[in-house]
Write a protein that holds these residues in place. Sequence first.
Motif, PDB file in Angstrom:
ATOM      1  N   MET A   1      80.735  15.072  28.509  1.00 58.46           N
ATOM      2  CA  MET A   1      81.416  15.797  27.467  1.00 58.46           C
ATOM      3  C   MET A   1      82.117  17.002  28.097  1.00 58.46           C
ATOM      4  SD  MET A   1      79.750  17.353  24.000  1.00 58.46           S
ATOM      5  CE  MET A   1      79.977  16.146  22.745  1.00 58.46           C
ATOM      6  N   THR A   2      83.393  17.146  27.813  1.00 57.14           N
ATOM      7  CA  THR A   2      84.149  18.255  28.383  1.00 57.14           C
ATOM      8  C   THR A   2      83.883  19.532  27.596  1.00 57.14           C
ATOM      9  OG1 THR A   2      86.082  17.933  26.991  1.00 57.14           O
ATOM     10  CG2 THR A   2      85.991  16.646  29.036  1.00 57.14           C
ATOM     11  N   ILE A   3      84.353  20.628  28.157  1.00 55.98           N
ATOM     12  CA  ILE A   3      84.166  21.925  27.488  1.00 55.98           C
ATOM     13  C   ILE A   3      84.901  21.929  26.149  1.00 55.98           C
ATOM     14  CG2 ILE A   3      84.733  24.384  27.639  1.00 55.98           C
ATOM     15  CD1 ILE A   3      84.145  24.225  30.614  1.00 55.98           C
ATOM     16  N   ASN A   4      86.088  21.376  26.115  1.00 55.22           N
ATOM     17  CA  ASN A   4      86.848  21.318  24.857  1.00 55.22           C
ATOM     18  C   ASN A   4      86.117  20.500  23.798  1.00 55.22           C
ATOM     19  OD1 ASN A   4      88.907  22.912  25.840  1.00 55.22           O
ATOM     20  ND2 ASN A   4      90.167  21.174  26.483  1.00 55.22           N
ATOM     21  N   GLU A   5      85.551  19.378  24.208  1.00 58.08           N
ATOM     22  CA  GLU A   5      84.798  18.548  23.261  1.00 58.08           C
ATOM     23  C   GLU A   5      83.557  19.278  22.770  1.00 58.08           C
ATOM     24  OE1 GLU A   5      84.160  15.142  25.715  1.00 58.08           O
ATOM     25  OE2 GLU A   5      85.906  14.066  24.927  1.00 58.08           O
ATOM     26  N   THR A   6      82.892  19.986  23.679  1.00 57.06           N
ATOM     27  CA  THR A   6      81.696  20.740  23.304  1.00 57.06           C
ATOM     28  C   THR A   6      82.043  21.834  22.302  1.00 57.06           C
ATOM     29  OG1 THR A   6      80.719  20.316  25.468  1.00 57.06           O
ATOM     30  CG2 THR A   6      79.775  22.109  24.188  1.00 57.06           C
ATOM     31  N   VAL A   7      83.123  22.563  22.574  1.00 61.16           N
ATOM     32  CA  VAL A   7      83.560  23.629  21.662  1.00 61.16           C
ATOM     33  C   VAL A   7      83.963  23.038  20.309  1.00 61.16           C
ATOM     34  CG1 VAL A   7      85.343  25.380  21.262  1.00 61.16           C
ATOM     35  CG2 VAL A   7      84.226  25.225  23.493  1.00 61.16           C
ATOM     36  N   LYS A   8      84.668  21.915  20.334  1.00 66.64           N
ATOM     37  CA  LYS A   8      85.076  21.271  19.076  1.00 66.64           C
ATOM     38  C   LYS A   8      83.855  20.830  18.280  1.00 66.64           C
ATOM     39  CE  LYS A   8      87.819  17.463  17.173  1.00 66.64           C
ATOM     40  NZ  LYS A   8      86.884  17.247  16.103  1.00 66.64           N
ATOM     41  N   THR A   9      82.867  20.247  18.971  1.00 67.71           N
ATOM     42  CA  THR A   9      81.642  19.814  18.298  1.00 67.71           C
ATOM     43  C   THR A   9      80.916  21.006  17.691  1.00 67.71           C
ATOM     44  OG1 THR A   9      81.426  17.934  19.798  1.00 67.71           O
ATOM     45  CG2 THR A   9      79.446  18.629  18.608  1.00 67.71           C
ATOM     46  N   ALA A  10      80.806  22.092  18.458  1.00 67.94           N
ATOM     47  CA  ALA A  10      80.141  23.285  17.946  1.00 67.94           C
ATOM     48  C   ALA A  10      80.896  23.874  16.755  1.00 67.94           C
ATOM     49  CB  ALA A  10      80.010  24.332  19.058  1.00 67.94           C
ATOM     50  N   THR A  11      82.212  23.885  16.832  1.00 63.10           N
ATOM     51  CA  THR A  11      83.034  24.400  15.727  1.00 63.10           C
ATOM     52  C   THR A  11      82.855  23.542  14.479  1.00 63.10           C
ATOM     53  OG1 THR A  11      84.647  25.245  17.306  1.00 63.10           O
ATOM     54  CG2 THR A  11      85.390  24.993  15.030  1.00 63.10           C
ATOM     55  N   ASP A  12      82.878  22.231  14.648  1.00 62.63           N
ATOM     56  CA  ASP A  12      82.694  21.325  13.514  1.00 62.63           C
ATOM     57  C   ASP A  12      81.318  21.514  12.879  1.00 62.63           C
ATOM     58  OD1 ASP A  12      85.211  20.295  13.938  1.00 62.63           O
ATOM     59  OD2 ASP A  12      84.514  18.461  14.944  1.00 62.63           O
ATOM     60  N   MET A  13      80.286  21.623  13.711  1.00 60.92           N
ATOM     61  CA  MET A  13      78.932  21.793  13.181  1.00 60.92           C
ATOM     62  C   MET A  13      78.793  23.133  12.464  1.00 60.92           C
ATOM     63  SD  MET A  13      76.534  19.990  16.051  1.00 60.92           S
ATOM     64  CE  MET A  13      75.103  19.859  15.020  1.00 60.92           C
ATOM     65  N   THR A  14      79.442  24.173  12.979  1.00 63.18           N
ATOM     66  CA  THR A  14      79.400  25.478  12.324  1.00 63.18           C
ATOM     67  C   THR A  14      80.103  25.426  10.973  1.00 63.18           C
ATOM     68  OG1 THR A  14      79.360  26.590  14.469  1.00 63.18           O
ATOM     69  CG2 THR A  14      80.014  27.914  12.571  1.00 63.18           C
ATOM     70  N   ALA A  15      81.259  24.785  10.922  1.00 59.25           N
ATOM     71  CA  ALA A  15      81.991  24.664   9.656  1.00 59.25           C
ATOM     72  C   ALA A  15      81.175  23.876   8.638  1.00 59.25           C
ATOM     73  CB  ALA A  15      83.343  24.002   9.893  1.00 59.25           C
ATOM     74  N   LYS A  16      80.572  22.796   9.090  1.00 61.34           N
ATOM     75  CA  LYS A  16      79.746  22.002   8.170  1.00 61.34           C
ATOM     76  C   LYS A  16      78.507  22.773   7.742  1.00 61.34           C
ATOM     77  CE  LYS A  16      81.512  17.613   9.732  1.00 61.34           C
ATOM     78  NZ  LYS A  16      81.283  16.376  10.455  1.00 61.34           N
ATOM     79  N   GLY A  17      77.965  23.570   8.642  1.00 57.04           N
ATOM     80  CA  GLY A  17      76.823  24.414   8.290  1.00 57.04           C
ATOM     81  C   GLY A  17      77.192  25.427   7.210  1.00 57.04           C
ATOM     82  N   MET A  18      78.373  26.000   7.320  1.00 57.56           N
ATOM     83  CA  MET A  18      78.840  26.940   6.298  1.00 57.56           C
ATOM     84  C   MET A  18      79.070  26.219   4.968  1.00 57.56           C
ATOM     85  SD  MET A  18      78.714  30.004   7.220  1.00 57.56           S
ATOM     86  CE  MET A  18      79.542  30.669   5.796  1.00 57.56           C
ATOM     87  N   ASP A  19      79.565  25.001   5.033  1.00 54.78           N
ATOM     88  CA  ASP A  19      79.733  24.224   3.804  1.00 54.78           C
ATOM     89  C   ASP A  19      78.380  23.977   3.140  1.00 54.78           C
ATOM     90  OD1 ASP A  19      82.467  24.120   4.164  1.00 54.78           O
ATOM     91  OD2 ASP A  19      82.451  22.090   5.045  1.00 54.78           O
ATOM     92  N   ARG A  20      77.381  23.661   3.938  1.00 52.84           N
ATOM     93  CA  ARG A  20      76.027  23.444   3.398  1.00 52.84           C
ATOM     94  C   ARG A  20      75.475  24.738   2.806  1.00 52.84           C
ATOM     95  NH1 ARG A  20      75.422  20.503   8.429  1.00 52.84           N
ATOM     96  NH2 ARG A  20      75.699  18.305   7.955  1.00 52.84           N
TER      97      ARG A  20
END
Length: 120
Positions: A1-20
């Motif tokens: 997993m590249t750094i960009n993919e890791t950052v994107k995954t973390a960003t997506d999980m954070t956004a979904k966490g805020m939605d929850r």
Amino acid sequence: MTINETVKTATDMTAKGMDRFNSMAELNMRAWERLAGRQMDVFGLWLEQGMRLATLATESKSYTDYVKGQVEIAKDVSERMMAETKTNMQLLGEVRDDYRVWYERGMSELSSELRQAVAA
């Protein structure tokens, strides 16, 4: 997993966490409104009983009438309180079910996201 993919995954999980988090805040607000409404109904019942007792005290012609009236009022209020209690217990069951559904949905989504992240 590249750094960009890791950052994107973390960003997506954070956004979904805020939605929850926001959905839980909405759930809390709906539960609070429903429970506060029920509490106001009970408060109104007690105010009504107080008015009935005051009216009874001023309009009773004898002590016997006054005591009989108090017994009738107490019986009526106790029956209404039992009905209110049953309604409140039913409402609490519905609120519990709402929280359970929210929790199970969140855990299912999180599990799915973690599986996807690990598989990548």
